[in-house]
Write a protein that holds these residues in place. Structure first.
Motif, short mmCIF file in Angstrom:
data_model
loop_
_atom_site.label_atom_id
_atom_site.label_comp_id
_atom_site.label_asym_id
_atom_site.label_seq_id
_atom_site.Cartn_x
_atom_site.Cartn_y
_atom_site.Cartn_z
N CYS A 1 18.60 -18.69 13.67
CA CYS A 1 19.13 -17.34 13.63
C CYS A 1 18.39 -16.33 14.50
O CYS A 1 18.93 -15.29 14.84
N MET A 2 17.14 -16.60 14.81
CA MET A 2 16.40 -15.63 15.60
C MET A 2 15.31 -16.31 16.41
O MET A 2 14.85 -17.39 16.07
N ILE A 3 14.93 -15.64 17.49
CA ILE A 3 13.84 -16.13 18.32
C ILE A 3 12.99 -14.94 18.73
O ILE A 3 13.45 -13.79 18.73
N THR A 4 11.74 -15.22 19.04
CA THR A 4 10.88 -14.21 19.64
C THR A 4 10.24 -14.81 20.88
O THR A 4 10.00 -16.02 20.94
N TRP A 5 10.04 -13.98 21.86
CA TRP A 5 9.34 -14.38 23.07
C TRP A 5 8.44 -13.21 23.42
O TRP A 5 8.91 -12.12 23.78
N ALA B 1 22.79 -12.94 9.32
CA ALA B 1 22.44 -11.63 8.77
C ALA B 1 21.99 -11.77 7.33
O ALA B 1 21.01 -11.15 6.91
N ALA B 2 22.67 -12.60 6.56
CA ALA B 2 22.30 -12.82 5.16
C ALA B 2 20.94 -13.51 5.06
O ALA B 2 20.11 -13.14 4.22
N LYS B 3 20.69 -14.50 5.91
CA LYS B 3 19.40 -15.21 5.88
C LYS B 3 18.25 -14.26 6.24
O LYS B 3 17.20 -14.29 5.60
N GLY C 1 23.91 -23.91 15.19
CA GLY C 1 22.92 -24.82 14.65
C GLY C 1 22.36 -25.83 15.62
O GLY C 1 22.09 -26.95 15.26
N GLY C 2 22.20 -25.46 16.88
CA GLY C 2 21.54 -26.36 17.81
C GLY C 2 22.50 -27.20 18.61
O GLY C 2 22.17 -28.29 19.03
N THR C 3 23.72 -26.74 18.82
CA THR C 3 24.66 -27.51 19.60
C THR C 3 24.36 -27.47 21.08
O THR C 3 24.91 -28.24 21.84
N ASP D 1 5.43 -16.63 14.75
CA ASP D 1 6.13 -17.75 14.13
C ASP D 1 7.36 -17.24 13.41
O ASP D 1 7.34 -16.18 12.79
N ILE D 2 8.41 -18.04 13.47
CA ILE D 2 9.65 -17.73 12.76
C ILE D 2 9.71 -18.67 11.56
O ILE D 2 9.40 -19.85 11.67
N ALA D 3 10.10 -18.14 10.42
CA ALA D 3 10.26 -18.98 9.23
C ALA D 3 11.25 -20.10 9.53
O ALA D 3 12.24 -19.87 10.22
N PRO D 4 10.99 -21.30 9.04
CA PRO D 4 11.86 -22.44 9.34
C PRO D 4 13.34 -22.18 9.04
O PRO D 4 14.21 -22.60 9.80
N GLU D 5 13.62 -21.45 7.96
CA GLU D 5 15.02 -21.19 7.62
C GLU D 5 15.71 -20.21 8.57
O GLU D 5 16.92 -20.05 8.55
#
Length: 174
Positions: free
Chosen positions: A82-86, A160-162, A36-38, A74-78
């Protein structure tokens, strides 16, 4: 909206590959929890977060001669943790095939393990993993449509669930 649905579908592919990619039944990715952004860097066996994965992909891709396509997906905020695109601007790269290869070399040199590679009709898709993340590196730079994209997803059960829920929501709205 078209881009978001495509990214969600790509994430589903990432997760499908991640589920099939375990070698010998061992989980070499360590803990599957979301940090979560650590800012964990992944060194010393630590868990990578989305920001660290983005930084690694960006450094490898730009170092190999790609610029990022600013119109990326764009990635959904939720799903941001959990994922990124480049997405590379393959049209601006001097040699997108060489830059793709250089990006993969840089990533594997930085600890990403190549799981598999598929080539079909001039397109190459490589699956890599590191620290609980699975990366699909797609090179479709042969032919008239030039697209190079890197989609990474945290392969832990929470993400995976999200992602599965987001894919289902996208499927129902189609």
């Amino acid at each position: 909206m078209r881009n978001v649905k495509w990214v969600a579908a790509a994430a589903g592919v990432v997760l499908l590959v991640a589920g099939c990619g375990s070698e010998g039944g061992s989980d070499k990715g360590g803990s599957a929890s979301v940090t979560g952004g650590t800012g964990a860097s992944g060194s010393g066996g630590g868990k990578l977060d989305a920001a660290a994965v983005t930084k690694e992909i960006e450094a490898a891709a730009t170092g190999a001669g790609f610029a990022q396509d600013s119109s990326g997906d764009d990635i959904a905020p939720e799903l941001k943790d959990c994922m990124i695109t480049w997405t590379a601007d393959a049209e601006k790269a001097a040699d997108p095939v060489k830059s793709y290869g250089g990006t993969i070399t840089a990533l594997t040199g930085g600890g990403w393990k190549e799981l598999r590679s598929n080539e079909m009709n001039g397109s190459v898709i490589k699956s890599l993993e590191k620290s609980g993340w699975t990366l699909q590196a797609s090179n479709h730079a042969q032919g008239p449509l030039k697209m190079v994209m890197f989609v990474a997803a945290d392969s832990g059960p929470e993400c995976a669930a999200k992602i599965a829920a987001d894919n289902e929501k996208a499927r129902q709205s189609s």
